[in-house]
Design a protein around this motif. Structure first.
Motif, PDB file in Angstrom:
ATOM      1  N   MET A  99      18.647  34.938  24.064  1.00  0.00           N
ATOM      2  CA  MET A  99      18.755  35.595  25.376  1.00  0.00           C
ATOM      3  C   MET A  99      18.676  34.585  26.519  1.00  0.00           C
ATOM      4  N   PHE A 100      18.226  33.360  26.238  1.00  0.00           N
ATOM      5  CA  PHE A 100      18.080  32.368  27.307  1.00  0.00           C
ATOM      6  C   PHE A 100      19.381  31.610  27.552  1.00  0.00           C
ATOM      7  N   LEU A 101      19.711  31.447  28.839  1.00  0.00           N
ATOM      8  CA  LEU A 101      20.923  30.721  29.234  1.00  0.00           C
ATOM      9  C   LEU A 101      20.623  29.257  29.552  1.00  0.00           C
ATOM     10  N   HIS A 102      19.414  28.988  30.018  1.00  0.00           N
ATOM     11  CA  HIS A 102      19.031  27.642  30.463  1.00  0.00           C
ATOM     12  C   HIS A 102      18.574  26.830  29.245  1.00  0.00           C
TER      13      HIS A 102
END
Lengths: 136, 136, 136
Positions: B75-78
């Motif tokens: 779920m994390f983009l970074h």
């Protein structure tokens, strides 16, 4: 000790960079070594020190919070103001209502990647009051 | 107000007991009643007051955090700096960047079981800067 | 700087409103502009600023914490004092051991809906020590 009250109009859930407002007040005091205290007078908005370069960090924090504290979770009883009411209180508790930041050389001694953010947890618009107190 | 900057070399994720370093600086100031403020200038390391007797408490905190904020969560983009990058930011937000501790009798008035820990959330090595400010 | 130590007898897990105790000490100091620091000397009880009108908010916070940090979770190794031991430490870390609140007009400048709560995380009875320090 110098104190001021700032107001921020929020336009829905999200993070608002208040670093310039805080640093400006600190610099006006001419305090070389001290502390800056920031206090939000609400229980459904909070404060955080967060990475300030890549906006995706704050998007990811929203995603994380939405997953761990879902709006409208049926386990919540306090739903008077809608599905974002109780989740906003929980998000505020998991973050913080106040920050205290070291002052050095007349400024908040933030690290290179630290920014000061007001985090609005409600989905509608509010005016949020923040008290800033400077000590030397 | 007395202020110093401490540096701690971390060797991967985990908790580092900085109580002796903080107490030494406090005792040098000869302040009987006051406050000790500790501030970490980073967004992927944090501070905590934690049980200081059984190391399994801190192991369990690591386990809890690894479960609630898994490294590399899709779920994390970074993700620029690897799978422990964004999880480190979330862990920092869920704990705290600063502590303020009462001073009494010339020392931080910690309870019997309270220790001051720097929590490194990245898996590689860093030098972490911590500002300690003493008020009387 | 004025400092006192308060004691609160807790009767099991739950939140205890300590706003009147704190405000009384603040008002006795006659400080118009300042800061109030509250510090709990324990690692299995914590502090929070929470909505003070609807008790269901605090019930919901209990429900949330019980879900995210279940007592007796088999992932925990530190179980010497029973199933509520390690979960109490985690709950304390997710909330806070200290609060700093702006003082304005001789009182803690709480927002309309903010109350100061001691949160007992253990299921049995304890005496919890809280240090309050007032700065002007």
């Amino acid at each position: 000790m110098k104190q001021t009250q700032l107001s921020f109009k929020t336009s829905g859930r999200g993070t608002y960079n208040i670093t310039p407002d805080v640093q400006e007040f600190v610099q006006q005091q001419g305090v070389q070594i001290g502390l800056c205290h920031i206090f939000v007078q609400h229980t459904s908005a909070s404060l955080m020190l967060c990475e300030n370069a890549d906006p995706q960090v704050r998007d990811d924090l929203e995603t994380f919070m939405s997953n761990i504290v879902p709006d409208g979770d049926p386990m919540f009883l306090h739903t008077d103001e809608g599905p974002d009411d109780m989740s906003a209180h929980v998000r505020s508790i998991l973050t913080t209502s106040s920050l205290t930041i070291s002052i050095n050389n007349g400024r908040c001694a933030l690290g290179t990647w630290q920014g000061i953010y007001l985090w609005e947890h409600r989905t509608s618009n509010f005016t949020r009051k923040v008290i800033v107190t400077i000590q030397k």
